[in-house]
Enzyme design. Structure first.
Site, PDB file in Angstrom:
ATOM      1  CE  LYS A  58       2.751   3.133   1.561  1.00 29.02           C
ATOM      2  NZ  LYS A  58       2.347   2.973   0.127  1.00 29.02           N
ATOM      3  CB  SER A 315      -2.891   7.141  -2.532  1.00 27.83           C
ATOM      4  OG  SER A 315      -3.514   6.412  -2.632  1.00 27.83           O
TER       5      SER A 315
HETATM    6  C1  LIG Z   1       0.521   2.800   1.222  1.00 23.40           C
HETATM    7  C2  LIG Z   1      -0.799   3.052  -0.019  1.00 23.40           C
HETATM    8  C3  LIG Z   1      -1.859   4.163   0.767  1.00 23.40           C
HETATM    9  C4  LIG Z   1      -2.084   3.694   2.039  1.00 23.40           C
HETATM   10  O1  LIG Z   1      -0.736   4.225   2.380  1.00 23.40           O
HETATM   11  P1  LIG Z   1      -0.628   4.554   4.015  1.00 23.40           P
HETATM   12  O2  LIG Z   1       0.100   5.046   4.586  1.00 23.40           O
HETATM   13  O3  LIG Z   1      -0.260   3.361   4.472  1.00 23.40           O
HETATM   14  O4  LIG Z   1      -2.263   4.790   5.239  1.00 23.40           O
HETATM   15  C5  LIG Z   1      -2.842   4.310  -0.393  1.00 23.40           C
HETATM   16  N1  LIG Z   1      -2.282   4.191  -1.709  1.00 23.40           N
HETATM   17  C6  LIG Z   1      -1.549   4.654  -2.204  1.00 23.40           C
HETATM   18  C7  LIG Z   1      -1.222   4.249  -3.191  1.00 23.40           C
HETATM   19  C8  LIG Z   1      -1.176   3.389  -1.255  1.00 23.40           C
HETATM   20  O5  LIG Z   1       0.748   3.134  -2.289  1.00 23.40           O
END
Ligand SMILES: *Cc1c(COP(=O)(O)O)cnc(C)c1O
Length: 330
Positions: A58, A315
């Site tokens: 993010k 992510s």
């Molecule tokens: C925000 C987030 C997501 C989802 O991302 P999107 O762009 O809303 O699809 C997935 N994994 C983590 C760790 C996040 O912080």
């Protein structure tokens, strides 16, 4: 004040974002695992955004957006509503760009998240999630203080920033056959698709959602955005109710498919990451790997990914330690 441009982002925007993020975001490592390769009969490449600044991808979208504020917007500052990784990403980006930040969070958000957001220099404003409407509160605050509201996924600059993670992966690991990416509101997936179109057009990009919150899968099948009630899942970063106006068309037009996995599969992946790869991953961060495993059918002798080169986008890694310990012990 809201952000002016809502034109759909393109790969050029991802490339421009990569330029802005140079020296600001970490170029995260790509890890390998023989155990995972053997299990799936494939070559896996794990892009580790759990090791990104603030512990999740993010930061890329947040910094890319704030870096494009006008002088006036910069002076008034930024506002975001989030109980999760978007909050910390906005708070740190604002501090780096020397602008005020207000984050609207539910009063019962984990103390550790509030503390982390404050430690990055943001002001935290709380609301009661059962009786108050956070969007109304945020809009009121933004209007009153002239701050610019930055949404967590449905904005072209946010999407372009998120796409830089996949861009780095495609540049470092050529000839990927597949890329698995988690889906909440679809910012990370949409950005990854823009990067894939330009850098790896042969690569099939698959989105992965929690089973109980498969709104993106339903939307893809229906051909329009399907909205669901807030899902119950341990993947708190993917508890979104719907894709965005900007993320949906990109996903509809370019994603290979959207699949879903259970919380039990996520917990197994968390244990795999801790035990075998020695990395801390939050439940949402494990969606892509759990998805690759489910897709391959490896557990039932399936061979769908046999011999393929497979990217897995991890992510994030922000998880309350007591909660994490329970997942590992279960
Ligand atoms: C925000 C987030 C997501 C989802 O991302 P999107 O762009 O809303 O699809 C997935 N994994 C983590 C760790 C996040 O912080």
């Amino acid at each position: 004040m809201t952000l002016p441009s809502l034109t759909p982002p393109t790969y050029d925007d991802v490339a421009a974002a990569a330029h802005r993020l140079k020296g600001m975001a970490h170029h995260t490592p790509v890890l390998r695992s023989t155990t995972a390769d053997d299990l799936l009969g494939a070559q896996l490449f794990f892009k580790c955004e759990n090791l990104q600044r603030t512990g999740a991808f993010k930061f890329r979208g947040a910094f890319n957006t704030l870096a494009q504020f006008t002088d006036e917007q910069r002076e008034r500052g930024v506002l975001a509503f989030s109980a999760g990784n978007h909050a910390q990403a906005i708070a740190l980006s604002a501090r780096m760009l020397d602008m005020p930040a207000v984050i609207v969070m539910p009063a019962d958000a984990p103390a550790s998240k509030m503390a982390a957001t404050r430690a990055y220099g943001a002001q935290v404003v709380t609301y009661d999630r059962y009786t108050e409407d956070r969007e109304a509160i945020s809009r009121h605050l933004a209007l009153e203080r002239g701050m610019t509201l930055v949404p967590p996924f449905d904005h072209p600059h946010v999407i372009a920033g998120q796409g830089t993670a996949a861009k780095e992966l495609f540049e470092e690991v050529p000839d990927l056959d597949y890329l698995f990416v988690c889906v909440g509101g679809g910012g990370l997936l949409a950005g990854s698709l823009l990067a894939a179109q330009a850098l790896a057009p042969q690569c099939r990009v698959v989105g992965v959602e929690p089973e109980t919150g498969n709104d993106a899968q339903q939307s893809l099948r229906a051909g329009h955005i399907v909205r669901i009630p807030t899902p119950h899942t341990i993947a708190d970063g993917a508890q979104t109710q719907a894709l965005g106006e900007l993320t949906f068309p990109i996903i509809r037009d370019h994603a290979e498919d959207i699949i879903s996995v259970s919380d039990e599969q996520l917990m197994q992946s968390l244990r795999f990451f801790a035990e075998r790869m020695k990395i801390v991953v939050e439940p949402t961060g494990a969606l892509a790997y759990a998805g690759a495993q489910a897709f391959s059918g490896a557990d039932n002798g399936g061979k769908l990914l046999h011999g393929e080169r497979v990217g897995v986008l991890i992510s994030g890694g922000n998880v309350d330690l007591a909660r994490y310990a329970r997942f590992l012990a279960d």
